[in-house]
Design an enzyme around this catalytic site. Sequence first.
Site, PDB file in Angstrom:
ATOM      1  N   CYS A   1      71.157 -35.152 -53.611  1.00  0.00           N
ATOM      2  CA  CYS A   1      70.841 -36.517 -54.008  1.00  0.00           C
ATOM      3  C   CYS A   1      71.001 -36.697 -55.529  1.00  0.00           C
ATOM      4  O   CYS A   1      72.124 -36.823 -55.994  1.00  0.00           O
ATOM      5  CB  CYS A   1      69.466 -36.912 -53.499  1.00  0.00           C
ATOM      6  SG  CYS A   1      69.299 -38.697 -53.432  1.00  0.00           S
TER       7      CYS A   1
ATOM      8  N   HIS B   1      69.783 -35.952 -48.065  1.00  0.00           N
ATOM      9  CA  HIS B   1      68.894 -34.789 -48.211  1.00  0.00           C
ATOM     10  C   HIS B   1      69.034 -33.877 -46.988  1.00  0.00           C
ATOM     11  O   HIS B   1      68.277 -34.015 -46.026  1.00  0.00           O
ATOM     12  CB  HIS B   1      67.442 -35.259 -48.321  1.00  0.00           C
ATOM     13  CG  HIS B   1      67.144 -35.952 -49.604  1.00  0.00           C
ATOM     14  ND1 HIS B   1      66.685 -35.281 -50.715  1.00  0.00           N
ATOM     15  CD2 HIS B   1      67.243 -37.248 -49.958  1.00  0.00           C
ATOM     16  CE1 HIS B   1      66.510 -36.145 -51.699  1.00  0.00           C
ATOM     17  NE2 HIS B   1      66.836 -37.350 -51.268  1.00  0.00           N
TER      18      HIS B   1
ATOM     19  N   GLU C   1      68.071 -31.001 -46.605  1.00  0.00           N
ATOM     20  CA  GLU C   1      66.894 -30.145 -46.415  1.00  0.00           C
ATOM     21  C   GLU C   1      65.949 -30.677 -45.340  1.00  0.00           C
ATOM     22  O   GLU C   1      65.210 -29.904 -44.733  1.00  0.00           O
ATOM     23  CB  GLU C   1      66.143 -29.951 -47.744  1.00  0.00           C
ATOM     24  CG  GLU C   1      65.444 -31.177 -48.322  1.00  0.00           C
ATOM     25  CD  GLU C   1      66.320 -32.042 -49.232  1.00  0.00           C
ATOM     26  OE1 GLU C   1      67.553 -31.989 -49.095  1.00  0.00           O
ATOM     27  OE2 GLU C   1      65.767 -32.782 -50.066  1.00  0.00           O
TER      28      GLU C   1
END
Length: 552
Positions: free
Chosen positions: A393, A524, A526
């Site tokens: 990001c 993102h 993650e």
Amino acid sequence: MMRAGTVHKYIFIVGGVMSGVGKGIASSSIATLLKARGLIVTALKIDPYINVDAGTMNPTVHGEVFVLEDGLETDQDMGNYERFLNQSIPSINYMTTGSVYLSVIKRERNLEYDGKCVEVVPDIPLEVISRIEKAAEDSGADVTTIEIGGTVGEYQNILFLEAIRMMKTLHPDDVATVLVSYLPVPNSIGEMKTKPTQYAARTLNGAGVFADIIIARAPIAIDEKRRQKIALFCNVKPENVISAPDVKSIYDVPLNFEKDNLSAQLCEILKMNKCSPTVDLKDWEEFVSRSKNGEGEVKIAVVGKYFDSGDFVLSDVYISVLEAIKYSCYAAEVMPVIDYISSSQFEKGKNLEKLTGYNGVLVPGGFGETGIEGKIRVIQYAREKKIPYFGLCYGMQLMTVEFARNVAELKDAHTTEINEKTTNPVIAILPEQIEKMAKKNYGGTMRLGAYPCELTPGSIAQEAYAKKSTSERHRHRYEVNPEYIEKLEKAGLVFSGRSPDGVLMEIAELPKSVHPFFLGTQFHPEFLARPLSPHPLFNAFIKAAVKQSRAK
Ligand code: GLN
């Protein structure tokens, strides 16, 4: 109270004595164990604060903001549930005092209470209950876990305890309560003390709620004498006191709970006939074993700004990122060594040599000006020294700024988040954000949640995903300025992931021939990395880092 088809069972998890003893991990572990017993499980979190969601909170105070598939900004515990359960969780599963009041007040304004006096009790707990039931209904769950934030005895969560009490009255056979409580072993005494937990249980009883299970969190395992004592003073059976000593890895927790037969006890308490007589934790055990037996190390520097808090270093702010790195390391059978480095020390190009010992550098998401020139220096260093780099990001936006400044020769390139007047706004605000910002309409208004992304054939990203398109979660207001795409591409940056209409640049990378791994994502990744399914882009980053470590 509508209850179609399935009989839903509910397990409330509350905390005693103090916060920070792992109630979230206990809830995730309970949910995981019940899933391993063949049940359909969903998990909820209730936070006592007035913020309508977690999106407006400073991460150094509250930890990471975890974004759900449908875009709600939530507490990091939702991330733990998704990671442990290996399943996505919808936004109905998260509520705060603020969000509950907001819907009750909105409903009252719409005359939906038919002119009745709307009261804190019962209307607030009833709204809580209806949300819990809807979450169970929507997911078709056999069993729903509901973690109540905070600690019993706090003024803030009393209405949620009232919701438990009411639910137990409404469905006496379908509701169980787990008290996760702390048993200190004071150095000066050297003995485990049960009294704080006795008080916690009594406080819970004062709210009309009785624990069925007590999870005895302590530095060490609880002994038989104290187990009996807690059972006697807190009205639970001795076998319903579950030992929960400190562990090195949170992923050991479900396995530890199972040593005390936690899932079987819960199945018995709630008379869950669908519960399998055996618990299937094979994949989980394999994961835990891999997490302990990697060969060699890979050193990753996570360069961010939210690490320092007084004399302490906070890693909770980037918890999903750290876990994502670990899963991909375990999958590659290496041990991760992750250092958290504050970016401000790299400003003006100072201290960069500290990065030479790392096999990979990651710049996670972020906002605002603090430390960003340091991050840009770090990215430049990683690019020039060919250290694998992964930008998430803000980390992708700053990678674009760095590339624009130092390769595409757009000297003052910047993001308009920091410098609105730059002559080269390579990162600019998303058009739909302009009006929201002018009206100070900040809460829940970023580009949030999952969006599709088309992958460029033959790119590093596409090869990592091994498919044509994907879907990832977002949380941003700025993006690569479409006016600069051509210039950046000409200078050698490859946009290997785009929104299906081709307007938004979702992934940027340098070709393999130029750099072993230099890649950033506007989204993102993650948030979708899980122990049993590590994320493909993290896998590719770690693979490049491992290669770099072995070449040294
Ligand atoms: N501050 C940047 C934006 O709003 C990046 C946000 C992030 O990293 N999550 O676009």
